[in-house]
Scaffold this motif. Structure first.
Motif, PDB file in Angstrom:
ATOM      1  N   LYS A   1       9.742   7.301  58.864  1.00  0.00           N
ATOM      2  CA  LYS A   1       8.273   7.505  60.378  1.00  0.00           C
ATOM      3  C   LYS A   1       7.612   8.133  59.448  1.00  0.00           C
ATOM      4  N   VAL A   2       7.983   9.604  58.736  1.00  0.00           N
ATOM      5  CA  VAL A   2       7.230  10.846  58.512  1.00  0.00           C
ATOM      6  C   VAL A   2       7.499  10.355  56.945  1.00  0.00           C
ATOM      7  N   LEU A   3       6.613  10.335  55.951  1.00  0.00           N
ATOM      8  CA  LEU A   3       6.465  10.056  54.882  1.00  0.00           C
ATOM      9  C   LEU A   3       5.680  11.539  54.295  1.00  0.00           C
ATOM     10  N   SER A   4       6.333  12.276  53.042  1.00  0.00           N
ATOM     11  CA  SER A   4       6.639  13.527  52.795  1.00  0.00           C
ATOM     12  C   SER A   4       6.395  13.721  51.181  1.00  0.00           C
ATOM     13  N   SER A   5       4.997  14.925  51.159  1.00  0.00           N
ATOM     14  CA  SER A   5       5.094  13.907  48.746  1.00  0.00           C
ATOM     15  C   SER A   5       6.422  14.540  48.526  1.00  0.00           C
ATOM     16  N   TYR A   6       6.734  13.420  47.620  1.00  0.00           N
ATOM     17  CA  TYR A   6       8.106  14.245  46.737  1.00  0.00           C
ATOM     18  C   TYR A   6       8.253  14.668  46.265  1.00  0.00           C
ATOM     19  N   GLY A   7       8.838  16.166  46.335  1.00  0.00           N
ATOM     20  CA  GLY A   7       8.900  17.359  45.238  1.00  0.00           C
ATOM     21  C   GLY A   7       7.389  17.750  44.399  1.00  0.00           C
TER      22      GLY A   7
ATOM     23  N   LEU B   1       2.068   7.591  48.693  1.00  0.00           N
ATOM     24  CA  LEU B   1       1.454   6.304  49.587  1.00  0.00           C
ATOM     25  C   LEU B   1       1.817   4.811  49.397  1.00  0.00           C
ATOM     26  N   LEU B   2       2.380   4.209  48.447  1.00  0.00           N
ATOM     27  CA  LEU B   2       2.842   3.496  47.938  1.00  0.00           C
ATOM     28  C   LEU B   2       4.597   3.478  49.150  1.00  0.00           C
ATOM     29  N   ALA B   3       4.463   4.192  49.526  1.00  0.00           N
ATOM     30  CA  ALA B   3       5.825   4.282  50.101  1.00  0.00           C
ATOM     31  C   ALA B   3       6.028   3.853  51.348  1.00  0.00           C
ATOM     32  N   MET B   4       4.742   4.286  51.807  1.00  0.00           N
ATOM     33  CA  MET B   4       4.615   4.403  52.970  1.00  0.00           C
ATOM     34  C   MET B   4       4.895   2.582  54.007  1.00  0.00           C
ATOM     35  N   GLY B   5       6.221   2.949  55.289  1.00  0.00           N
ATOM     36  CA  GLY B   5       5.844   0.724  55.485  1.00  0.00           C
ATOM     37  C   GLY B   5       5.337   0.971  56.772  1.00  0.00           C
ATOM     38  N   PRO B   6       6.213  -0.100  57.132  1.00  0.00           N
ATOM     39  CA  PRO B   6       5.501  -0.275  58.248  1.00  0.00           C
ATOM     40  C   PRO B   6       5.888   0.686  59.337  1.00  0.00           C
ATOM     41  N   GLN B   7       6.627   1.139  59.155  1.00  0.00           N
ATOM     42  CA  GLN B   7       7.258   1.970  60.478  1.00  0.00           C
ATOM     43  C   GLN B   7       6.454   3.603  60.151  1.00  0.00           C
ATOM     44  N   THR B   8       5.382   3.396  59.603  1.00  0.00           N
ATOM     45  CA  THR B   8       5.629   5.439  58.960  1.00  0.00           C
ATOM     46  C   THR B   8       4.294   4.903  60.210  1.00  0.00           C
ATOM     47  N   LYS B   9       4.781   6.716  60.985  1.00  0.00           N
ATOM     48  CA  LYS B   9       3.647   7.426  61.943  1.00  0.00           C
ATOM     49  C   LYS B   9       3.068   8.215  61.383  1.00  0.00           C
ATOM     50  N   LEU B  10       3.203   8.907  60.399  1.00  0.00           N
ATOM     51  CA  LEU B  10       2.276  10.243  60.052  1.00  0.00           C
ATOM     52  C   LEU B  10       2.866  10.230  58.694  1.00  0.00           C
ATOM     53  N   ALA B  11       1.928  11.015  57.672  1.00  0.00           N
ATOM     54  CA  ALA B  11       2.010  11.094  56.609  1.00  0.00           C
ATOM     55  C   ALA B  11       1.806  12.523  55.896  1.00  0.00           C
ATOM     56  N   VAL B  12       2.748  13.603  55.965  1.00  0.00           N
ATOM     57  CA  VAL B  12       2.018  14.886  55.027  1.00  0.00           C
ATOM     58  C   VAL B  12       2.288  14.674  53.324  1.00  0.00           C
ATOM     59  N   VAL B  13       0.904  15.087  53.065  1.00  0.00           N
ATOM     60  CA  VAL B  13       0.431  15.157  51.700  1.00  0.00           C
ATOM     61  C   VAL B  13      -0.372  15.850  51.007  1.00  0.00           C
ATOM     62  N   GLU B  14       0.166  16.228  49.730  1.00  0.00           N
ATOM     63  CA  GLU B  14       0.465  17.682  48.880  1.00  0.00           C
ATOM     64  C   GLU B  14      -0.588  17.234  47.516  1.00  0.00           C
ATOM     65  N   LEU B  15      -1.542  18.184  47.865  1.00  0.00           N
ATOM     66  CA  LEU B  15      -3.458  18.007  46.786  1.00  0.00           C
ATOM     67  C   LEU B  15      -3.062  18.774  45.620  1.00  0.00           C
ATOM     68  N   GLY B  16      -2.999  18.861  44.325  1.00  0.00           N
ATOM     69  CA  GLY B  16      -2.965  19.223  43.855  1.00  0.00           C
ATOM     70  C   GLY B  16      -3.938  19.309  42.464  1.00  0.00           C
ATOM     71  N   ALA B  17      -5.238  20.499  42.129  1.00  0.00           N
ATOM     72  CA  ALA B  17      -5.565  20.060  41.025  1.00  0.00           C
ATOM     73  C   ALA B  17      -6.242  21.793  40.612  1.00  0.00           C
ATOM     74  N   ASN B  18      -6.451  21.226  39.129  1.00  0.00           N
ATOM     75  CA  ASN B  18      -6.496  22.534  37.833  1.00  0.00           C
ATOM     76  C   ASN B  18      -8.134  22.373  37.692  1.00  0.00           C
ATOM     77  N   HIS B  19      -8.948  21.091  37.741  1.00  0.00           N
ATOM     78  CA  HIS B  19      -9.555  20.890  37.555  1.00  0.00           C
ATOM     79  C   HIS B  19     -11.013  20.921  38.823  1.00  0.00           C
ATOM     80  N   HIS B  20     -12.316  20.968  38.929  1.00  0.00           N
ATOM     81  CA  HIS B  20     -12.857  20.207  39.961  1.00  0.00           C
ATOM     82  C   HIS B  20     -13.089  19.154  39.367  1.00  0.00           C
ATOM     83  N   GLY B  21     -13.665  18.327  40.904  1.00  0.00           N
ATOM     84  CA  GLY B  21     -13.315  17.190  41.139  1.00  0.00           C
ATOM     85  C   GLY B  21     -11.873  16.484  41.293  1.00  0.00           C
ATOM     86  N   GLU B  22     -11.060  16.617  40.919  1.00  0.00           N
ATOM     87  CA  GLU B  22      -9.674  16.626  41.295  1.00  0.00           C
ATOM     88  C   GLU B  22      -9.389  16.291  42.628  1.00  0.00           C
ATOM     89  N   ILE B  23      -9.411  16.953  43.280  1.00  0.00           N
ATOM     90  CA  ILE B  23      -9.033  17.503  45.117  1.00  0.00           C
ATOM     91  C   ILE B  23     -10.286  16.123  46.221  1.00  0.00           C
TER      92      ILE B  23
END
Length: 520
Positions: free
Chosen positions: A177-183, A195-217
């Protein structure tokens, strides 16, 4: 794992799409063998690691600077993969099965994740920042799990699963139901896998975005299409690639610029550079900050609970007459503000205050982030080894400096600081002295500068030691501190400072450095 292959991590099994649907998302299928293709076969999972490719899984052949996943396509099929995503120029090899040919496998990987995100259509919260992003992500996960347990979670809108018409929703993998970025799965590989770990029951996902170069975010934002976006803070991280703090803010601000008009932007009111980045966003904005900053969500530490954490009080325009308090089991003033960031983001996602307080109260320190544990010899070990930059290291030194006990630190090099690396390490050494450390052990050529700066600032020479490896540094420190004292251990990931933590919990914590010997 073969050289250069990417580790996909556990649990990346979500929707069970038919192979024909995946092929329709990404391109065409070419037959490599005499095997007939079962277009109705369900793709049971996705991996970028041929060693992890199990029966029914899709293998994506990614190419990096030092590896090429196409070299392992045959191995993936031997392991049971049902199909592979490969570049158009890939030469058919023995033992190949169905191939989905695309122009760029990395782009296709992101496209597939975006399509799954649209099919499930949960509410997606994206978190980035120089410091605090993983902690805020974990706090949000705890809050969302609290709400999920009470049945309070609502998706962003109607799911689009019936549009596909090719999903098996009656199996044992309906997704969390709640999906969170692993590690630390926060890059161009980890985000799609999450995101590919989502299933039909997933209602909310919190994902972390990392970058060390412009354009990645910007690229990551376009993949996850968040409903809520937050940049936690700006700090001296990845300056080797960005140059200065303003450019760091511009890179992180790509999240705000990539939000859809219906989304909400959560902004740190104490960061002028981030306020500037959010100005161009025309949608809803929620500001967070310390007490008295005028933010929508404000926070104040009203009691220090020692190694039990801290008691916080919230206020602000979005709380009205309410002034909820919570005991947070995370340490340091930086985590006070992280709690406000998580609370404001949860409000933007539609979570009520009762669940926010309940989720924060249940949150625990993540491994490697000022996670205290008492060693067999009675020394409190503050494991902050996950990573390091000047901002986070200063926060760790400030926290341990507030303790009344004897205290020391084992500090390793801070990486990716560019031309300012020497200056930042010298400043950290001065902070070590100014925060009242009794002992300092440094590991690496850059950290040596911190040790020398601490000595110049006034720390007695015999209380500073220089080492080439974390193990030796920890042995020396363990021989210097007694029961009831505390030690902070921190350094960039490449320094493997967790080796120093292990020393304090082994039977070798008194070794040849116990008499004060030191190299260099």
């Amino acid at each position: 794992m073969a050289a250069g292959e990417l580790k996909s991590g556990p649990g990346f099994r979500g929707l069970k799409l038919e192979l024909a649907v995946v092929a329709g998302f990404l391109g065409t299928v070419a037959e490599c063998t005499d095997l007939s293709i079962n277009w109705e076969a369900k793709v049971l999972g996705v991996t970028t690691d041929s060693r992890r490719a199990g029966p029914g899984e899709l293998f994506v052949a990614l190419k990096g600077e030092k590896f090429d996943g196409h070299d392992f396509v045959g191995r993936a099929f031997e392991a049971g993969a049902m199909a592979a995503v490969v570049a158009e120029g890939f030469q058919v090899k023995p033992k190949c099965g169905p191939l989905i040919r695309v122009k760029d496998t990395q782009v296709a990987f992101g496209n597939l994740a975006r399509q799954v995100r649209r099919l499930v259509n949960p509410k997606v919260v994206a978190v980035t920042g120089s410091v605090g992003k993983t902690t805020v992500k974990d706090l949000l996960s705890s809050i969302f799990e609290q709400a999920s347990g009470k049945g309070e979670l609502k998706p962003s809108g109607q799911t689009n699963l019936t549009d596909c018409g090719r999903l098996d929703q009656a199996d044992d993998s309906n997704g969390p139901k709640v999906l969170s970025s692993y590690g630390n799965f926060n890059n161009h590989v980890g985000l799609p896998l999450t995101l590919l770990a989502m299933g039909p029951q997933t209602k909310l996902a919190v994902v972390e975005l990392g970058a060390n170069h412009h354009g990645e975010i910007a690229d990551l934002t376009s993949i996850c299409e968040p409903d809520v976006g937050i940049v936690t803070a700006i700090g001296e991280a990845h300056l080797e690639f960005f140059g200065d703090l303003e450019k760091v803010a511009q890179a992180k601000g790509e999240l705000y610029r990539g939000l859809k008009p219906s989304a909400a932007a959560v902004v740190n009111i104490e960061e002028p550079l981030l306020k500037n980045q959010a100005e161009g966003f025309g949608g809803r904005k929620i500001f967070f900050g310390s007490r008295g900053t005028g933010a929508d969500v404000e926070v104040e530490k009203i009691k220090d609970l020692g190694f039990g954490g801290q008691r916080l009080a919230f206020s602000g325009a979005l709380l009205g007459q309410r002034a909820p308090t919570v005991d947070l089991a995370l340490f340091g003033d930086h985590n006070t503000l992280n709690a406000a960031a998580a609370a404001a983001t949860a409000l933007a996602a539609g979570i009520n205050w009762e669940d926010i307080v309940g989720g924060l109260a249940k949150a625990k320190p993540a491994p490697g982030r000022i996670n205290p544990a008492i060693s067999p010899s009675g020394i409190w070990v503050l494991d902050d080894t996950y990573n390091a930059n000047p901002t986070s290291t200063a926060a760790g030194l400030k926290f341990i400096g507030q303790l009344e006990s004897a205290k020391g630190a084992v500090l390793g090099d801070m990486m990716e600081l560019g031309d300012q690396a020497e200056q930042f390490h010298c400043e950290i050494g001065e902070l070590a002295f100014n925060n009242g450390l009794d002992r300092l052990a440094v590991v690496g050529p850059l950290a040596r500068l911190a040790g020398e700066a601490a000595q110049k600032a006034g720390m007695p020479g015999q209380r500073v030691a220089f080492f080439d490896d974390p193990h030796s540094a920890a042995l020396w420190m363990a021989g210097q501190l007694g029961a009831g004292s505390a030690v902070l251990i921190k350094g960039s990931r490449a320094m493997a400072m967790e080796q120093a933590v292990a020393v304090f919990f082994s039977n070798q914590n008194l070794g040849p450095w116990a008499d004060g010997q030191r190299n260099g």
